[in-house]
Design a protein around this motif. Structure first.
Motif, PDB file in Angstrom:
ATOM      1  N   ASN A   1      23.515 -31.787  17.660  1.00 51.30           N
ATOM      2  CA  ASN A   1      21.571 -31.452  17.304  1.00 51.30           C
ATOM      3  C   ASN A   1      20.895 -31.701  17.979  1.00 51.30           C
ATOM      4  N   GLY A   2      21.223 -30.687  18.866  1.00 48.35           N
ATOM      5  CA  GLY A   2      19.766 -30.828  19.478  1.00 48.35           C
ATOM      6  C   GLY A   2      19.748 -31.269  20.559  1.00 48.35           C
ATOM      7  N   ASP A   3      20.186 -32.072  20.649  1.00 48.08           N
ATOM      8  CA  ASP A   3      19.576 -32.860  21.561  1.00 48.08           C
ATOM      9  C   ASP A   3      20.186 -32.916  23.396  1.00 48.08           C
ATOM     10  N   VAL A   4      19.212 -33.113  23.997  1.00 49.77           N
ATOM     11  CA  VAL A   4      20.227 -33.223  25.413  1.00 49.77           C
ATOM     12  C   VAL A   4      20.763 -34.771  25.660  1.00 49.77           C
ATOM     13  N   LEU A   5      21.892 -34.918  26.423  1.00 49.46           N
ATOM     14  CA  LEU A   5      22.465 -35.816  27.021  1.00 49.46           C
ATOM     15  C   LEU A   5      22.707 -36.015  28.145  1.00 49.46           C
ATOM     16  N   LYS A   6      22.197 -36.937  29.167  1.00 48.99           N
ATOM     17  CA  LYS A   6      22.405 -37.444  30.078  1.00 48.99           C
ATOM     18  C   LYS A   6      23.597 -38.272  30.401  1.00 48.99           C
ATOM     19  N   LEU A   7      25.007 -37.897  30.867  1.00 51.99           N
ATOM     20  CA  LEU A   7      26.402 -38.494  30.655  1.00 51.99           C
ATOM     21  C   LEU A   7      26.322 -39.022  32.149  1.00 51.99           C
ATOM     22  N   PHE A   8      25.847 -40.378  32.301  1.00 48.90           N
ATOM     23  CA  PHE A   8      26.372 -40.680  34.176  1.00 48.90           C
ATOM     24  C   PHE A   8      27.468 -40.546  34.418  1.00 48.90           C
ATOM     25  N   ARG A   9      27.799 -40.031  35.982  1.00 49.72           N
ATOM     26  CA  ARG A   9      28.619 -40.285  36.783  1.00 49.72           C
ATOM     27  C   ARG A   9      29.587 -40.845  37.000  1.00 49.72           C
ATOM     28  N   ASP A  10      29.128 -42.612  37.062  1.00 49.30           N
ATOM     29  CA  ASP A  10      29.899 -43.256  37.265  1.00 49.30           C
ATOM     30  C   ASP A  10      28.793 -44.225  36.619  1.00 49.30           C
ATOM     31  N   THR A  11      29.272 -45.558  36.842  1.00 44.33           N
ATOM     32  CA  THR A  11      28.935 -46.716  36.252  1.00 44.33           C
ATOM     33  C   THR A  11      28.926 -47.648  37.688  1.00 44.33           C
ATOM     34  N   TYR A  12      27.825 -48.850  37.180  1.00 42.20           N
ATOM     35  CA  TYR A  12      28.039 -49.872  38.130  1.00 42.20           C
ATOM     36  C   TYR A  12      28.289 -49.942  39.057  1.00 42.20           C
ATOM     37  N   ASN A  13      29.150 -50.016  40.350  1.00 38.38           N
ATOM     38  CA  ASN A  13      29.157 -50.403  41.210  1.00 38.38           C
ATOM     39  C   ASN A  13      29.328 -48.982  42.073  1.00 38.38           C
ATOM     40  N   LYS A  14      29.330 -48.055  40.816  1.00 40.11           N
ATOM     41  CA  LYS A  14      29.535 -46.114  41.909  1.00 40.11           C
ATOM     42  C   LYS A  14      28.289 -45.397  41.456  1.00 40.11           C
ATOM     43  N   ASN A  15      27.438 -46.063  40.970  1.00 43.81           N
ATOM     44  CA  ASN A  15      26.213 -45.100  40.695  1.00 43.81           C
ATOM     45  C   ASN A  15      24.946 -45.711  41.190  1.00 43.81           C
ATOM     46  N   LYS A  16      24.710 -45.033  42.012  1.00 41.98           N
ATOM     47  CA  LYS A  16      23.393 -45.588  42.326  1.00 41.98           C
ATOM     48  C   LYS A  16      22.116 -46.156  41.334  1.00 41.98           C
ATOM     49  N   LEU A  17      21.881 -45.185  40.475  1.00 41.79           N
ATOM     50  CA  LEU A  17      20.820 -45.337  39.730  1.00 41.79           C
ATOM     51  C   LEU A  17      21.022 -46.921  39.288  1.00 41.79           C
TER      52      LEU A  17
END
Length: 248
Positions: free
Chosen positions: A32-48
């Motif tokens: 659809n022309g949007d950029v998807l930012k797909l997180f590498r991991d979530t919660y305890n593994k992703n520093k964000l």
């Protein structure tokens, strides 16, 4: 902000085009022309996720959207877990890959909108973080596409936050145009040029025109382009590694 529940992440990715990655995510151009930012991991593994409260942080970033700053527009979830977000694709080059034939005069004219929009996010007490010349885009206007590591600053005044944000942006932009990486320090030979550089970054961005004019005199040229600036940087300054910079 719209929340979209995804059952088949693999199908979503296979139908999209991979366009890049960061320390916490992979980026895809969706059909659809949007950029998807797909997180590498979530919660305890992703520093964000460890440093920011989700989904509140993404809702905050959404409120910052303006002509220059691009935050989340849709949140993607699977089994009630945030897996990423999307925003409208911007057709532009990263500042690191800006076209060599672009005149510095054109860049100067583009700064007004960026600075005005920086005032807008600063008024909301938002402090920029983790910016570099690969998440700042340029195509006649500047676009900031990664606000993830910014935060609300409740301890500083709005004036202090505004100054910090503008200093941060201008230093990244000027250094990139001079072919100096985010993990490097620039050392300008000419005292006059150093003063103009400091005035541009720390006092008033309008000094940038005087800075480029002084470089024109130094290089004996009337038409200063990005390519000419980068090719002749060694005549103006040298760079050293920043030992305090930690690369993720």
């Amino acid at each position: 902000m719209e929340i979209i529940e995804i059952k088949d992440v693999l199908k979503l990715v296979l139908n999209s085009k991979f366009i890049g990655y960061g320390s916490t995510c992979f980026c895809f151009l969706m059909p659809n022309g949007d950029v998807l930012k797909l997180f590498r991991d979530t919660y305890n593994k992703n520093k964000l996720f460890l440093s920011r409260k989700m989904p509140d942080h993404l809702y905050l970033l959404n409120t910052l959207n303006n002509d220059s700053y691009r935050g989340p527009e849709k949140i993607f979830m699977r089994d009630n877990i945030i897996i990423g977000y999307s925003y409208k694709y911007i057709r532009a080059k990263t500042l690191a890959n800006i076209k060599n034939n672009i005149s510095t005069n054109t860049i100067v004219k583009s700064l007004d909108q960026l600075i005005d929009d920086t005032y807008l996010i600063s008024d909301k007490r938002f402090l920029l973080g983790d910016l570099h010349d690969k998440n700042i885009l340029y195509q006649k206007v500047f676009s900031i596409i990664d606000l993830d590591y910014g935060l609300i600053n409740d301890t500083s005044s709005i004036d202090e936050i505004t100054k910090a944000n503008i200093h941060y942006l201008l230093k990244i932009i000027l250094n990139s145009l001079l072919d100096v990486n985010v993990d490097e320090i620039i050392h300008i030979y000419s005292l006059e040029l150093q003063k103009l550089y400091d005035k541009t970054v720390y006092e008033d961005y309008h000094y940038i025109q005087e800075f480029f004019d002084a470089i024109c005199e130094e290089l004996k040229t009337k038409d200063l382009t990005v390519g000419k600036l980068k090719r002749n940087r060694h005549k103006l300054a040298y760079k050293t590694q920043n030992s305090y910079f930690k690369l993720d």
